[in-house]
Design a protein around this motif. Structure first.
Motif, short mmCIF file in Angstrom:
data_model
loop_
_atom_site.label_atom_id
_atom_site.label_comp_id
_atom_site.label_asym_id
_atom_site.label_seq_id
_atom_site.Cartn_x
_atom_site.Cartn_y
_atom_site.Cartn_z
N SER A 43 0.82 -1.21 0.00
CA SER A 43 0.00 0.00 0.00
C SER A 43 0.86 1.26 0.00
O SER A 43 1.73 1.41 0.86
CB SER A 43 -0.91 0.02 1.23
N PRO A 44 0.61 2.19 -0.91
CA PRO A 44 1.40 3.44 -0.95
C PRO A 44 1.13 4.32 0.27
O PRO A 44 0.01 4.39 0.78
CB PRO A 44 0.90 4.13 -2.23
N GLN A 45 2.19 5.00 0.72
CA GLN A 45 2.10 5.97 1.80
C GLN A 45 2.84 7.24 1.40
O GLN A 45 3.78 7.21 0.58
CB GLN A 45 2.71 5.40 3.08
N ALA A 46 2.45 8.36 2.01
CA ALA A 46 3.12 9.63 1.75
C ALA A 46 4.51 9.62 2.37
O ALA A 46 4.72 9.05 3.44
CB ALA A 46 2.29 10.78 2.33
N PRO A 47 5.50 10.25 1.71
CA PRO A 47 6.85 10.28 2.28
C PRO A 47 6.85 10.95 3.64
O PRO A 47 6.11 11.89 3.91
CB PRO A 47 7.65 11.10 1.25
N GLY A 249 -1.88 -4.16 4.12
CA GLY A 249 -1.83 -3.66 5.48
C GLY A 249 -0.91 -2.45 5.59
O GLY A 249 0.12 -2.38 4.92
N ILE A 250 -1.29 -1.50 6.44
CA ILE A 250 -0.44 -0.35 6.76
C ILE A 250 -0.37 -0.25 8.27
O ILE A 250 -1.39 -0.11 8.95
CB ILE A 250 -0.99 0.97 6.18
N GLY A 251 0.83 -0.32 8.83
CA GLY A 251 1.00 -0.22 10.26
C GLY A 251 0.40 1.05 10.82
O GLY A 251 0.62 2.14 10.30
N GLY A 252 -0.38 0.92 11.90
CA GLY A 252 -1.00 2.06 12.54
C GLY A 252 -2.27 2.56 11.89
O GLY A 252 -2.89 3.51 12.38
N ASN A 253 -2.67 1.94 10.78
CA ASN A 253 -3.81 2.44 10.03
C ASN A 253 -5.10 2.37 10.84
O ASN A 253 -5.26 1.51 11.71
CB ASN A 253 -3.97 1.62 8.74
N ARG A 254 -6.01 3.30 10.56
CA ARG A 254 -7.28 3.39 11.28
C ARG A 254 -8.44 3.40 10.29
O ARG A 254 -8.26 3.71 9.11
CB ARG A 254 -7.31 4.64 12.16
N VAL A 255 -9.62 3.09 10.79
CA VAL A 255 -10.83 3.09 9.96
C VAL A 255 -11.30 4.51 9.70
O VAL A 255 -11.68 4.86 8.58
CB VAL A 255 -11.96 2.29 10.66
N LEU A 256 -11.24 5.38 10.73
CA LEU A 256 -11.98 6.64 10.70
C LEU A 256 -11.13 7.89 10.58
O LEU A 256 -11.67 8.97 10.31
CB LEU A 256 -12.84 6.76 11.97
N CYS A 261 1.68 9.50 9.52
CA CYS A 261 2.62 8.37 9.57
C CYS A 261 1.99 7.07 9.09
O CYS A 261 2.69 6.21 8.54
CB CYS A 261 3.12 8.15 10.99
N PHE A 262 0.69 6.91 9.32
CA PHE A 262 0.05 5.61 9.15
C PHE A 262 -0.96 5.57 8.01
O PHE A 262 -1.81 4.69 7.96
CB PHE A 262 -0.63 5.21 10.46
N GLY A 263 -0.86 6.51 7.10
CA GLY A 263 -1.65 6.44 5.88
C GLY A 263 -3.06 6.99 6.01
O GLY A 263 -3.54 7.36 7.08
N GLU A 264 -3.70 7.07 4.85
CA GLU A 264 -5.09 7.51 4.81
C GLU A 264 -5.99 6.49 5.50
O GLU A 264 -5.71 5.29 5.51
CB GLU A 264 -5.53 7.68 3.36
N LYS A 265 -7.08 6.98 6.07
CA LYS A 265 -8.01 6.10 6.77
C LYS A 265 -8.53 5.02 5.83
O LYS A 265 -8.54 5.17 4.61
CB LYS A 265 -9.17 6.92 7.34
N ALA A 266 -8.96 3.91 6.42
CA ALA A 266 -9.38 2.75 5.64
C ALA A 266 -10.50 3.08 4.67
O ALA A 266 -10.51 2.61 3.53
CB ALA A 266 -9.81 1.63 6.59
#
Length: 415
Positions: A43-47, A249-256, A261-266
């Motif tokens: 999954s892509p994440q922002a730098p 999967g993205i570590g720390g990711n959340r639904v809402l 650090c942990f990407g856009e919400k699910a």
């Protein structure tokens, strides 16, 4: 050679329809040859530097980056996806190759294949976009390991990446795309860069990709580095090529809530990381424990904002994911949240929310099926705790054995 000629004949058109225009949903291969199936993903994440040292903010200049992926499905040809999702300008890849992996950063002699994009060796990835390479004739089998090497001649600036890969990436000075040895690759990173997916040519008229969607437990945090012992890896071993398995999967990711650090919400990234992936038949959703934990305690800037969440809010978020999956004919499998008593952000209130969400996942019937990871990993003598053998040590993330137990808890018929 007939397959090779037919693949090359459509290479330019494939890139124009699936890459340079920014779309990723046109997945038909040449007539009669089947469908493109996802075999590996990230999954892509922002730098950013919020999770420790990496190369995403500085980017690359006159350097090569080598990354290794273990495939979940096989086929006669592969293609590679590169993402500039969070780029503010086009990003030029000067050259790229794919090869069978050797030891460490080495690759196997005689297996290096150049990657082209519309038959060109160099390509600019549009700002905010993803590109797909032309087919590379490199037959692969389930659980094979492939190495992708990218060369950047000009400075890239910050690059889209994946923060915690649980696998090593390697960097070298100069153009090392054709190197088979590892000597030049002296720098090592625990993150991945630009590489967002690998597809294989699959059988016709069959939807053959399963997506594991979630947070660090899906990502595989706590498993043995470079040993492919995450639960999606173990699930791929059980399936042995019947379906491709993508780890989104993205570590720390959340639904809402989003995180720097942990990407856009699910609910925001689901379409990109699930719906738009090739040939998806089902998705396993394991999300919510970070919403619960971060709303209970102040644990740093990476979890800002951290409003208090309720089970009802999390259920509404899960319903949105189910709706997005069903709109594309994708089967949605709900995974119960695993025990977390003793974890750094555990609270009694959070435990009550976890139990309420799990009860809804198990009994509401809104998910098409359930993967009950809570019961699979809980200690029979104290079900609210991870079984000691399944605990990596932080009372939140499973051990290698725990991840294996998660994969075993998935009913293959549900996929």
């Amino acid at each position: 050679m007939k397959l090779g000629r037919r693949l090359l004949a459509v290479a330019s058109a494939a890139v124009l329809t699936t890459g340079l225009l920014g779309a990723t949903t046109a997945e038909a291969a040449p007539a009669g040859l089947g469908l493109w199936t996802g075999t590996w993903a990230s999954s892509p994440q922002a730098p950013g530097t919020g999770l420790g040292e990496n190369w995403s903010v500085q980017g690359f200049a006159e350097q090569s980056v080598r990354q290794i992926a273990r495939l979940s499905a096989g086929g006669p040809a592969v293609r590679v996806r590169l993402a500039n999702t969070y780029g503010k300008a086009p990003l030029r890849v000067t050259g790229a190759t794919v090869a069978r992996s050797g030891e460490g950063a080495a690759v196997r002699e005689g297996t290096v294949r150049p990657l082209t994009f519309g038959l060109a060796r160099s390509v600019a990835i549009p700002a905010g976009g993803e590109i797909v390479s032309d087919p590379a004739l490199l037959p692969v089998s389930p659980l094979d390991r492939l190495t992708v090497t990218l060369y950047f001649a000009a400075p890239t600036g910050p690059v889209t990446f994946h923060a915690m890969t649980n696998a090593a990436s390697y960097r070298a000075q100069g153009d090392r795309t054709a190197d088979t040895g590892a000597a030049a690759f002296t720098d090592i990173s625990a993150s991945g860069y630009l590489l967002s997916g690998i597809d294989v040519l699959g059988p016709p008229l069959v939807r053959d990709t399963v997506v594991a969607f979630g947070d660090s437990i899906t990502e595989g945090y706590g498993s043995t580095v470079d040993e492919n012992r995450r639960y999606p890896d173990r699930l791929a071993e059980r399936l042995h090529g019947r379906f491709g398995v993508l780890n989104e999967g993205i570590g720390g990711n959340r639904v809402l809530n989003d995180s720097t650090c942990f990407g856009e919400k699910a609910t925001a990234r689901f379409e990109r990381d699930v719906v738009e992936r090739p040939d998806v038949r089902s998705v396993i959703v394991l999300e919510g424990i970070n919403d619960i934990g971060s709303s209970a305690t102040a644990i740093g800037d990476c979890f800002v904002p951290n409003p208090e969440v309720t089970a009802e809010q999390l259920i509404a978020g899960h319903r949105e994911l189910i709706k997005k999956a069903h709109a594309k004919g994708i089967k949605a499998i709900g995974a119960t949240l695993t025990p977390f008593v003793g974890a750094g952000y555990y609270t009694e209130r959070g435990e009550a929310v976890r139990k309420a969400l799990n009860e809804w996942i198990r009994t509401s019937g809104e998910y098409d099926a359930v993967a009950d990871y809570d019961r699979a990993l809980g200690d029979p003598a104290n079900p609210d705790r991870l079984l000691a053998a399944y605990d990596s040590g932080d009372h939140l993330h499973p051990s290698d054995a725990g991840y294996e137990a998660m994969a075993a808890a998935v009913r293959l018929a549900d996929l």
